[in-house]
Design a protein around this motif. Structure first.
Motif, short mmCIF file in Angstrom:
data_model
loop_
_atom_site.label_atom_id
_atom_site.label_comp_id
_atom_site.label_asym_id
_atom_site.label_seq_id
_atom_site.Cartn_x
_atom_site.Cartn_y
_atom_site.Cartn_z
N PRO A 30 6.64 16.39 -3.11
CA PRO A 30 7.51 15.65 -2.17
C PRO A 30 8.62 16.52 -1.59
N GLN A 31 9.20 17.39 -2.41
CA GLN A 31 10.26 18.28 -1.91
C GLN A 31 9.72 19.24 -0.86
N GLN A 32 8.51 19.76 -1.08
CA GLN A 32 7.91 20.66 -0.09
C GLN A 32 7.61 19.93 1.21
N VAL A 68 0.84 -1.20 0.00
CA VAL A 68 0.00 0.00 0.00
C VAL A 68 0.87 1.25 0.00
N ALA A 69 1.97 1.23 0.80
CA ALA A 69 2.87 2.39 0.83
C ALA A 69 3.49 2.66 -0.53
N LEU A 70 3.90 1.60 -1.23
CA LEU A 70 4.47 1.77 -2.57
C LEU A 70 3.43 2.28 -3.56
N LEU A 71 2.19 1.81 -3.43
CA LEU A 71 1.13 2.28 -4.31
C LEU A 71 0.86 3.76 -4.10
N ILE A 72 0.82 4.18 -2.83
CA ILE A 72 0.59 5.59 -2.53
C ILE A 72 1.73 6.44 -3.07
N ALA A 73 2.98 5.95 -2.88
CA ALA A 73 4.13 6.70 -3.37
C ALA A 73 4.11 6.82 -4.89
N ALA A 74 3.65 5.76 -5.59
CA ALA A 74 3.61 5.80 -7.05
C ALA A 74 2.52 6.73 -7.56
N LEU A 75 1.40 6.82 -6.83
CA LEU A 75 0.28 7.63 -7.29
C LEU A 75 0.36 9.08 -6.83
N TYR A 76 1.17 9.35 -5.81
CA TYR A 76 1.14 10.69 -5.21
C TYR A 76 1.58 11.78 -6.18
N TYR A 77 2.71 11.55 -6.86
CA TYR A 77 3.23 12.59 -7.74
C TYR A 77 2.25 12.92 -8.88
N PRO A 78 1.70 11.93 -9.59
CA PRO A 78 0.71 12.28 -10.62
C PRO A 78 -0.51 13.00 -10.06
#
Length: 287
Positions: free
Chosen positions: A66-68, A16-26
């Motif tokens: 992510p940088q912010q 789930v963490a990897l899925l959130i990380a993959a979807l967050y930027y888009p």
């Protein structure tokens, strides 16, 4: 070590963490690009040339980049003992939550035993217990703080009491369900042994309620945390996660607000994990 990494609970969490990380930027770009485009169209002075580039540099983004977020965490985590840093305020909120949970456990146990032991007690008080949970905590918190302040009760204690007010209901209902969980044959067996009511509770009902107790505790922990944060927001507070949320929300600091919300979610995970560890320590046979 490998067995811990292969834990059946850890693998889904990482997935789930990897899925959130993959979807967050888009998702961040999808939310921020229209805002950035409107800012560019209005002639705002932005340090970027296109909406796509500006989407990661907005001062008040819909979703921080992510940088912010990284910069926000760096600014709010250190120094650890700063009154405006997350660690000290999270510790205060955690204290209020745990004390409230302890108070809720005492009150919840009393009501659970009363509900199981007396049908009249259940019929007369259970509807009022349910009704008490429908009153908005935002309305109760200031009044309760003022009332307790007249008797010299100030600081974090009123927040803990408000947290207990929110948390006692799931404990009472969960423990009551657990106390009623023994099957009739087991209860009849205790009667054949001429066991008293208290012996039946101590030898049969209370042990049978332990799984229900910890399930209720996990629900009550999150409820107590929410109650403590809402109480900090709704009243005059000098420390706590709720105080930080209120201050940064008034200052329109979107990035800091997101960072604090993530920190409160992490705090909730840690507290529920603490209850889970306690459950494993108390019920070693379940391993």
């Amino acid at each position: 070590m490998l067995s811990r990494l292969r834990s059946p609970n850890l693998v889904p969490m990482l997935a789930v963490a990897l899925l959130i990380a993959a979807l967050y930027y888009p998702l961040m770009l999808l939310a921020n690009v229209p805002v950035a485009q409107r800012a560019l169209d209005s002639g705002a002075a932005l340090p970027c040339g296109s909406a796509l580039e500006c989407a990661t540099q907005l001062r008040s983004p819909v979703l921080p980049s992510p940088q912010q977020l990284w910069t926000g965490f760096a600014n709010l985590l250190f120094p650890l003992n700063s009154p405006n840093a997350i660690p000290l305020n999270a510790a205060v909120t955690a204290l209020e939550t745990l004390v409230g949970l302890a108070l809720a456990a005492l009150v919840g146990f009393f009501f659970a035993v009363g509900i199981v032991a007396s049908r009249a007690f259940e019929r007369s008080l259970l509807p009022w217990i349910v009704a008490s949970q429908t009153v908005p905590i935002v309305a109760i918190a200031p009044m309760l703080v003022v009332l307790l302040g007249q008797y010299g009760v100030q600081g974090w204690i009123p927040k803990a009491i408000i947290a207990a007010y929110i948390a006692f209901f799931p404990i009472a209902i969960g423990v009551a369900k657990g106390l009623r969980s023994p099957d009739p044959l087991s209860l009849d067996l205790m009667k054949t042994y001429n066991a008293s009511s208290w012996q039946t509770y101590l030898k049969l009902r209370f042990p049978a309620s332990i799984p229900y107790l910890f399930t209720a505790f996990k629900v009550a922990t999150t409820a107590a945390l929410i109650g403590a944060i809402v109480a900090e927001i709704s009243t005059i507070s000098f420390q706590g996660i709720g105080k930080m949320l209120a201050e940064n929300s008034r200052a329109a600091d979107v990035v800091a607000t997101w960072v604090i919300m993530i920190a409160s979610a992490v705090l909730g995970i840690v507290l529920v994990a603490l209850v889970g560890w306690l459950e494993k320590a108390v019920t070693p046979w379940k391993r």
